[in-house]
Design a protein around this motif. Structure first.
Motif, short mmCIF file in Angstrom:
data_model
loop_
_atom_site.label_atom_id
_atom_site.label_comp_id
_atom_site.label_asym_id
_atom_site.label_seq_id
_atom_site.Cartn_x
_atom_site.Cartn_y
_atom_site.Cartn_z
N ASN A 184 0.69 -0.99 -0.09
CA ASN A 184 0.39 0.04 -0.32
C ASN A 184 1.43 1.12 0.11
O ASN A 184 0.43 1.65 -0.72
CB ASN A 184 -0.94 -0.36 1.04
CG ASN A 184 -2.07 -0.86 1.09
OD1 ASN A 184 -2.21 -1.40 0.57
ND2 ASN A 184 -2.45 -1.67 2.12
N ASN A 185 2.07 0.95 0.89
CA ASN A 185 2.47 2.64 0.63
C ASN A 185 3.64 2.24 -0.54
O ASN A 185 3.86 3.48 -0.66
CB ASN A 185 3.81 2.27 2.19
CG ASN A 185 2.98 2.57 3.35
OD1 ASN A 185 2.15 3.41 3.44
ND2 ASN A 185 3.04 1.60 4.44
N MET A 186 3.92 1.56 -1.31
CA MET A 186 4.55 1.68 -2.22
C MET A 186 3.82 2.56 -3.48
O MET A 186 4.07 2.98 -4.53
CB MET A 186 5.08 -0.16 -3.34
CG MET A 186 6.09 -0.27 -2.71
SD MET A 186 7.80 0.55 -2.02
CE MET A 186 7.70 1.00 -3.69
N LYS A 187 2.26 2.19 -3.66
CA LYS A 187 1.25 2.55 -4.13
C LYS A 187 1.60 4.16 -4.34
O LYS A 187 1.49 4.79 -4.85
CB LYS A 187 -0.13 1.73 -4.34
CG LYS A 187 -0.22 0.46 -4.86
CD LYS A 187 -1.49 0.04 -4.61
CE LYS A 187 -1.69 -1.32 -4.68
NZ LYS A 187 -2.29 -2.14 -3.64
N LYS A 188 1.35 4.16 -2.73
CA LYS A 188 1.09 5.91 -2.21
C LYS A 188 2.58 6.53 -2.80
O LYS A 188 2.91 7.89 -3.49
CB LYS A 188 1.37 6.24 -0.92
CG LYS A 188 -0.21 5.87 -0.20
CD LYS A 188 -0.07 6.01 1.14
CE LYS A 188 -1.40 5.03 1.76
NZ LYS A 188 -0.93 5.41 3.14
N LEU A 189 3.81 5.96 -2.67
CA LEU A 189 5.01 6.47 -2.96
C LEU A 189 4.97 6.78 -4.63
O LEU A 189 5.56 8.05 -5.07
CB LEU A 189 5.98 5.68 -2.64
CG LEU A 189 7.85 5.79 -3.20
CD1 LEU A 189 7.92 7.08 -2.19
CD2 LEU A 189 8.60 4.41 -3.01
N LYS A 190 4.46 5.55 -5.40
CA LYS A 190 4.37 5.85 -7.03
C LYS A 190 3.39 7.17 -6.71
O LYS A 190 3.47 7.86 -8.21
CB LYS A 190 4.17 4.92 -7.47
CG LYS A 190 3.92 4.79 -9.30
CD LYS A 190 2.88 3.49 -9.56
CE LYS A 190 3.19 3.84 -11.27
NZ LYS A 190 2.45 2.30 -11.90
#
Length: 252
Positions: A64-70
């Motif tokens: 989920n945090n990787m999605k936010k980072l992207k």
């Protein structure tokens, strides 16, 4: 008269472009702050996963945090016209893809060290982008940036704390953690000096108390490791920081 009208048109055009530029810079700086924060959070969660390989929910959090980072990278891409920023974004996009590959593999010590390296790369890149889009902050924006910095530093401290427990570059990590701790103390001076109204002062008091207890946990760790307890405690700390952030956003 036509000449005056033409001059006014030019001036208004410059002001309009300047305001548009500032609005873009605001979005870019906010997104770069999110990148710094998320990069530390993702690395911390990965290290916790290495420490607790059976905690499958940590993988979901990282995803989920990787999605936010992207999304933060894309936000900067939409708002910047700066070629240097675009080059940095290309590198971040590549790094993001490399991290995704790591996440599909078994967690290991070598990959944990690599995640630490990636998290530092993202911080350096975000700092460079911020430098390219600087503008003069209002007092409320300045306080909001302090709080964003506090969130980032809290994740950074906890990242290096768990890294030290895992004996990953222990001496270097301890130095990084101490540097972050000093910066946190400087931010708390500014937070304590700000004239908050009564109801918001109570939230500030919570944050101050949270930080005092956070430091106690870090001191305990010299003799007894308490990473899971610190992880839970940090969540409450961040919730209170968000409430102060909301106050400054509403008062801009």
């Amino acid at each position: 008269m036509k000449k005056i009208a033409f001059i006014l048109f030019i001036i208004l055009g410059v002001i309009s472009n300047s305001e548009a530029s500032t609005r873009s810079d605001v979005k870019i700086i906010e997104a770069s702050e999110d990148i710094r924060y998320l990069s530390q959070k993702i690395a911390k969660e990965y290290l916790y996963l290495y420490y607790n390989p059976n905690k499958i929910n940590l993988r979901d959090k990282i995803t989920n945090n990787m999605k936010k980072l992207k999304k933060s990278i894309e936000e900067i891409s939409i708002n910047t016209q700066n070629n240097q920023s675009k080059n940095i974004l290309n590198f971040l996009t590549y790094s993001n893809e490399e991290i995704q590959i790591l996440l599909n593999q078994k967690v290991s010590q070598d990959k944990s060290i690599l995640m630490l390296d990636y998290s530092e790369t993202f911080v350096e890149a975000a700092n460079s982008i911020q430098f390219l889009h600087q503008y003069k902050f209002s007092n409320e924006e300045k306080m909001l940036m302090y709080l964003k910095e506090l969130e980032y530093l809290l994740e950074r401290v906890n990242k290096y704390y768990i890294a030290s427990i895992l004996n990953l570059n222990k001496i270097s990590n301890k130095q990084h953690m101490n540097n972050a701790l000093r910066k946190v103390e400087d931010i708390f001076k500014a937070i304590k000096e700000y004239p908050y109204p009564k109801e918001t002062k109570e939230e500030r008091s919570k944050i101050v108390n949270y930080w005092k207890n956070n430091k106690k946990f870090l001191n305990i760790s010299k003799d007894l490791s308490v990473p899971n307890l610190l992880l839970l405690f940090s969540k409450n700390f961040e919730d209170s920081i968000k409430k102060l952030e909301l106050y400054h956003k509403q008062n801009q």
